[in-house]
Structure formats: C-alpha cells, structure tokens
Design an enzyme around this catalytic site. Sequence first.
Site, short mmCIF file in Angstrom:
data_model
loop_
_atom_site.label_atom_id
_atom_site.label_comp_id
_atom_site.label_asym_id
_atom_site.label_seq_id
_atom_site.Cartn_x
_atom_site.Cartn_y
_atom_site.Cartn_z
N SER A 1 17.47 -29.06 2.92
CA SER A 1 16.84 -28.47 4.09
C SER A 1 15.34 -28.57 3.91
O SER A 1 14.85 -28.58 2.77
CB SER A 1 17.24 -26.99 4.23
OG SER A 1 16.40 -26.32 5.14
N LYS B 1 18.00 -24.02 -2.08
CA LYS B 1 17.81 -25.43 -1.72
C LYS B 1 16.75 -26.09 -2.60
O LYS B 1 16.83 -27.28 -2.92
CB LYS B 1 17.45 -25.55 -0.24
CG LYS B 1 18.60 -25.20 0.70
CD LYS B 1 19.76 -26.17 0.57
CE LYS B 1 20.80 -25.98 1.65
NZ LYS B 1 21.90 -26.96 1.55
N TYR C 1 17.88 -18.43 0.56
CA TYR C 1 18.35 -19.75 1.01
C TYR C 1 17.37 -20.84 0.57
O TYR C 1 17.77 -21.86 -0.01
CB TYR C 1 18.50 -19.75 2.53
CG TYR C 1 18.88 -21.09 3.12
CD1 TYR C 1 20.19 -21.54 3.11
CD2 TYR C 1 17.92 -21.91 3.72
CE1 TYR C 1 20.55 -22.76 3.67
CE2 TYR C 1 18.27 -23.13 4.28
CZ TYR C 1 19.59 -23.55 4.25
OH TYR C 1 19.93 -24.77 4.79
#
Length: 264
Positions: free
Chosen positions: A148, A165, A161
Amino acid sequence: MHNTAGRHTNTIAIVTGGAQGVGFAIARQLVREGCTRLILAGRDADKGVRASAELAELGATAQFIALDLQDVDACLALTERAVAAFGDVNVLVNAAALGARGTLVDTPVELWDQMFNTNARAPFFLMQGFVRHRLAQGGGGAIVNILSQCAHCGQSYLAPYSASKGALATLTKNVANAYRGNRIRCNAILPGWMDTPGEDLTQRKYHGATDGWLERAEASQPMGQLCKPQQLAGLASYLLSQEAGVMTGALIDYDQNVAGAYPE
C-alpha cells in the site's frame, strides 16, 4: 501490442485474498494469460466458490482453500496443499490483508497484534513455505506482495496498518536479496486508493460513506478515478512472468499521487 496470451502457460499459482478485489483480478489475469492451475485462498468460502467457478469458465482449474491468515500452520501448509493438488507451485501472490483503523494513541495491543499477524507474519510464513518448496525444486519462481502507499506513511488513523505494510516492504527486499542466486524473484506493488469491494465496506463502516461515495471520490482525483484492480493486475502478471527477467526487490508505487510532490 505485445501478445501475452500464453505468458503464464507454465504458471501454477497461489493467490491469497484471491476471492475478490485485487487478488481475484490478478488470478483472472493469470488465467487469461494461460495459467490453468490456481489455488485461491481467503476467508469467505461463498466468494471463493464463486471466484473459482468464474475462473473455471475461463478454462482453469481453480481450488478455493479457506485460510485464516493468523494461523501460521495453515499458512505454511498452503504450499503443500497446492503441491498435493497440482504437483508443483511456482508463483505466490500475497494480496490478502487486514485494513482496520487505529491511531497511535487509540490502538490496543490486540489490534496491533492482529494487524502484524495478518499483514506481516502471514506473508512471512507463506513465503517461507513457498521458498522452501522452490529451493527443493532447484530454484526459480516468483512472488508478488501487494502492499500500500501507506508503507511510505499513511493517514493518522492507519498507524498499525502502515507499520505492517512497511514491515512487508522491507521483507520483500530481504527475500529478493536472499534468494536471487536461486532465481526466486520477489517484488511488491504499492497501490494507492483503490476501487474494491473491501474499500466499499471500509468507507461505509469507518467513514460514514453513502451511496455515490465512489463517484464523488473519483471526481476529486487527478485522473478522475481510483486505482482499478483490473489495471493493476496486468502489472502483477508481468512481474510474475519470465518477461520480467532479473527484476527483483522492486517496490513499485501504483498511484496517481507522486511521493515528494507538493501543491505548486
């Protein structure tokens, strides 16, 4: 235009998150380019059965395997199950991920653990099982990890998150470096804001989105659209193919916003 129809004739693939969104778009692209043997792994059995059936209509044998990404043994066993089904496996796509919200100050340890177990630990052990098999076969093979743009930073409400990533970004390069001598390539794609079923749920659950949110969001984007899974799938298919040559360890930004750019 270059003909890609037979590019994946010899590909036997595992695609996590393969029942919808980016994972399914990549699986479908591989099939369109000649892949006839795939394992789709994900949480939702109903979606998995539908996805497998759609790929079967395109001429592929696709098996869906229900997978809990927080179950390390299940992650390790996925390659074994693919080999049991098809005799071999030479492509791995890690597209499954958890996208829950949490800021630095309000993230409980349970969410942190769930996020890292799903988005970093699971791909680690999925790659471990895959690479062990490829080494036993004498090398070769390709991995694509779906990351991402948040790996670069991410919004305040995506702290765990983004961290997970970022961890997977470093792991992608580490794996690429470690096994390049075995001709096992590992690359990653870092998409920006994407138009997926999961994003629709996220917008409604966390951001109060209502019908028409996608059209409103797309109108605000530089190119008038969000990233589309079917467009990204062509890039993933290339990275997984022999045509990508020696390309490994690449983290490819897939977005219309450019890192380091600022308003004029």
